[in-house]
Design an enzyme around this catalytic site. Structure first.
Site: not given
Ligand code: BES
Ligand code: ZN
Length: 873
Positions: A139, A276, A278, A312, A334
């Protein structure tokens, strides 16, 4: 190329050809960091053409063939457009409408950039030998770096993944293994086939090879769940497994939709850029977001792991099953997950009182950047997916989730759940946009959801309103309030655009402090509200539990009345904490003087709630970083000592038996603030405990970070050396992170230089953690200067090393430079980054410069009065 240009030039793939299924085989070579791949894609050609266009980046394409139903095979001519990351396969025959199979042979590199199919470095459990694994991060648009594909979220298809890997490694992917056999060409290798995925987007495909242990269980619906950990550390996966096995069925019930895959795995990846990701059926994490050492992890880490896992797993439905049509709606994905993660954690771990923390962490955290003129609306038009990084920020996550929280409150849980279920059902295995959710929620609630929400999410809606309360007249037992709204801008400037919102506003009063007295939907610049049966001197507060997205400015008398319910805790923690936050913001904007803020804080002296203190610590931290530039900083520290002394005495140093987890999180925060205010007894105790720690009497993990930080700040070169040794010896990332944060807290210039070297040179700190060290180094006045110099000198190298699209670059800027107070530096910073032409940091630089200018104004306006106030104390 300017932003405008990329937006104009970028075109999404046409729907004249759509993929329906991928049969993918990948063979990684971990000695040479290369991989070979083979993919056969079932495609439907909807309009006659002689060429197929899809995405590929940094791949070598060795062969392209096309088979039709009649099985005649066509050889294709391959052209790669590196800049646009497109692969064009042209045939010398026209392809008529119909079904075909496109087969591609390709190879690529397993890079160290933490995107695409990339390498992970780890050591054997004895720490002696370095090994490599590989894993994916796709992603938003890096799947194309791993295999040629229609790499846009609305080209959904099914995937059959096969991995060819050395026998001693685990091969893991989204789906359960259906067969594992010896690889015919080499008996030391195995061929692992995975079950077919549901119909899904390319960015959710994942595969991992490497050495892992795991713990496993089944959830109450029979879904198999594993948490993969480094070898020898499977105990560290138990906590996350326990959460996941509660949260997954919670969502299945809340959405009233089954989790559609037979397994739900989670894995800690040794090198991981974000928190992380998903991926459906195989969620990947950086190890601090997943692994908990039952003995050595702090409560804080547990809470963080619970939150990330809940986030996630929510995406498994909201995002994976139902996916945004395009990245413009990333905020919804998000924002929604960032809201419901709290709902899930609250259900499973009520002792964290997590919704109160939502207000301090999430709600309060967007209020600051969103008040800047350089903020952006939640919904941002995204052309090229490269623009995503820019919206991977507090606005999408924190404002997004706050908007959902407000909406949930506005229509109620029953209607929300019903509408949500219908929405998820209708768009399962499909793509959708924000308005479709609004219309389902509107239908389920009979409320004008679309109309209310658009003023918060749509393209024109940057920022949020300030509600100014003016008391018009008193009559017997009735109070008349005039409310007016205008955009709140951080530095107090007027809103040229005259933005207006539809705001659900609640009002409550002393006579009935636990319930909303009046609820209105404010849809005009001004409204008048009459409160009956409210005595003349009763306090009146707006925004019950801080659910609405607005700040409130009271007249000074009305604000003074609120001190009593703060002090006697009649107000909820959510309400208590936001009052001081609003006042601090109004002080920054010049509506009030910071003297008012310092006065107000004294009514929190007997506060005992963790989250309220956390919120105060954050606002007072901003003020502290400002006053560090004055010659009365010592007086400020004395003030701060007084403020925190009562709670510190209650808490002491050592945990009581069966203590509430929030108390365990409050203690280190208070100790740290007192220590940093030069409380000698605390500094001495920290030093003593650190000595014992080095001798083997280990410090309680909950206060360990605090002790490390204090000894780093007040210690000498030897202390720094000891911290570095501990860092190198630690085999848990959580512990390494604690040490790294602590190292940066030294205020000795030479020591800071050494910390930066430690972070970026040599092999001590993983690239994924380097920002933690750098941000910490910039937390003091001395350190900030050194970091700024470092960035100027090394920017080019950093861009090279991290990649020009890397989000780390953004953090290097906005995590380190905002706390200056000199306008000239704001200009310098802007000029420097303008000249470097690093597009990804453009917005961050604007925000940093705007913040610095605001702080400089505060200093000019308020400094004298603050100095006077503090000297009189
Ligand atoms: N899907 C996101 C990671 C992401 C977002 C990858 C946009 C590439 C582009 C993932 O679900 C996420 O939001 N991760 C957060 C943790 C969350 C608890 C806020 C992170 O990586 O900080
Ligand atoms: Zn997310």
């Amino acid at each position: 190329m300017t932003e405008q240009n990329t937006k104009k030039l970028f075109e999404r793939l046409s729907k004249t050809i759509v993929p329906t299924h991928y049969d993918l085989t990948i063979q990684p070579f971990l000695e040479t960091f290369k991989f070979d791949g083979n993919v056969t894609i079932d495609i439907q050609v909807n309009e006659s053409t002689d060429a197929v266009i899809l995405y590929a980046a940094e791949l070598k394409i060795h062969q392209a063939t096309l088979a039709s139903k009649s099985k005649d095979e066509l050889k294709g001519k391959v052209e790669l457009d590196e800049e646009n990351e497109r692969l064009k396969v042209t045939f010398d025959k026209q392809l008529e409408k119909g079904d075909y199979q496109l087969s591609l042979k390709f190879s690529g590199e397993i890079t160290d950039k933490m995107v695409g199919f990339y390498r992970n470095k780890y050591t054997t459990p004895d720490g002696k030998e370095i090994r490599y694994g590989a894993s994916t991060q796709f992603e938003p648009s890096d799947c194309r770096r791993a295999f040629p594909c229609w790499d846009e979220p609305n080209f959904k298809a099914t995937f059959d993944v096969t991995l060819i890997a050395p026998k001693h490694l685990r091969a893991i992917s989204n789906m359960p293994i259906i067969s594992e056999q010896e690889f015919a060409e080499n008996k030391d290798w195995k061929l692992t086939k995975f079950d077919r995925t549901p119909v899904m987007s390319t960015y959710l495909v994942a595969y991992v090879v490497g050495e892992y242990d795991y713990v496993e269980t089944k959830d109450s619906n029979g879904v198999s769940m594993r948490v993969y950990t480094p070898v020898g550390k499977k105990e560290h996966g138990k906590f996350a497994l326990d959460i996941a096995s509660k949260v997954l069925p919670f969502y299945a019930e809340y959405f009233n939709i089954k989790y559609p895959i037979a397994k739900a795995d989670q894995i800690a990846i040794p090198d991981f850029a974000m928190g992380a990701m998903e991926n459906w059926g195989l969620v990947t994490y950086r190890d601090t977001a997943l692994l908990i050492d039952p003995k050595l992890s702090s409560i804080n880490s547990r809470q963080y792991v619970a939150i990330v896992v809940a986030h996630e797993l929510a995406h498994q439905w909201f995002g994976n099953l139902v996916t945004m049509d395009w990245w413009t709606d990333l905020w919804l994905n998000e924002g929604f997950a960032s809201w419901i993660e709290y709902l899930a954690v609250d259900k499973c771990y009520p002792e964290f009182d997590i919704w109160t923390q939502f207000v301090a962490d999430t709600f309060a955290s967007f209020l600051i950047p969103d008040a800047l003129k350089s903020s952006h609306p939640i919904e941002v038009p995204i052309g090229h997916p490269a623009e995503i990084s820019e919206i991977f920020d507090h606005i999408s996550y924190s404002k997004g989730s706050s908007v959902i929280r407000m909406l949930h409150d506005y229509i109620g849980d029953d209607a929300f759940r019903k509408g949500l279920h219908n929405y998820l059902k209708e768009y399962s295995y499909k793509n959708t946009t924000t308005v479709n959710l609004w219309s389902h929620l509107a239908k389920a609630s009979n409320k004008p959801v679309d109309e209310v929400m658009s003023s918060w999410t749509l393209q024109m809606a940057s920022g949020y309103p300030l509600i100014t309360v003016h008391e018009e007249q008193h009559s017997n037992k009735s109070r008349v309030l005039k409310l007016s709204q205008q955009r709140f801008i951080a530095d107090g400037s007027a809103d040229d655009e005259n933005l207006q919102w539809k705001i659900p506003i609640t009002i409550f009063t002393k006579s009935n402090p636990k319930a909303v007295t009046k609820q209105i939907l404010m849809d005009k610049p001004e409204v008048t509200v009459t409160l009956d049966n409210v005595s003349e001197d009763d306090w009146v507060k707006l925004n019950y539990n801080s659910i609405g997205l607005y700040r409130v400015k009271y007249e000074s008398k009305a604000l003074a009345r609120l001190q009593e319910p703060i002090a006697n805790k009649t107000l909820s923690p959510q309400d208590r904490l936001i009052i001081q936050n609003d006042v601090a913001a109004l002080c920054n904007a010049g509506h009030q003087s910071f003297v008012d803020y310092l006065e107000l804080l004294l009514s929190y002296k007997e506060e005992d709630n963790f989250t309220v203190w956390k919120a105060i610590a954050s606002t007072i931290g901003d003020l502290s970083s400002l006053l560090e530039y004055t010659d009365y900083f010592d007086q400020f520290k004395a003030y701060r000592l007084k403020l925190f002394s009562s709670i510190q005495q209650k808490l002491g140093w050592d945990a009581k038996e069966n203590e509430n987890p929030l108390i365990a999180m409050l203690r280190p925060m208070v100790l740290s603030l007192m220590g940093r205010s030069d409380d000698q007894a605390i500094i001495d105790e920290a030093t003593k405990r650190f000595k014992k720690h080095l001798a083997g009497e280990l410090i309680d993990p909950n206060i360990r970070g605090t002790v490390y930080g204090l000894v780093s700040r007040y210690g000498n070169d030897t202390t720094q050396e000891e911290l570095r040794k501990l860092y190198d010896a630690a085999d848990m990332t959580e512990e390494k992170v604690r040490l790294l944060r602590a190292m940066g807290q030294t205020i000795d210039g030479n020591a800071i230089e050494k910390v930066i070297k430690f972070v970026f040179d040599g092999d001590h700190v993983r690239m994924q953690d380097s920002y933690i060290g750098l941000v910490s180094c910039a937390s003091s006045r001395t350190g900030r200067d050194i970091v700024w110099k470092y960035l100027q000198k090394n920017w080019k190298a950093l861009v090279e090393r991290f990649g020009e699209m890397s989000n780390f670059l953004v953090t290097f800027v906005d995590g380190t430079l905002s706390d200056f107070v000199d306008e000239k530096l704001a200009d310098d910073i802007q000029a420097f980054f303008d000249a470097t032409n690093t597009a990804i940091v453009t917005r961050a630089v604007k925000q940093v410069a705007e913040t610095i200018r605001m702080r400089a104004d505060v200093m000019k306006r308020d400094s004298k009065a603050i100095a006077e106030y503090l000297t009189q104390q």
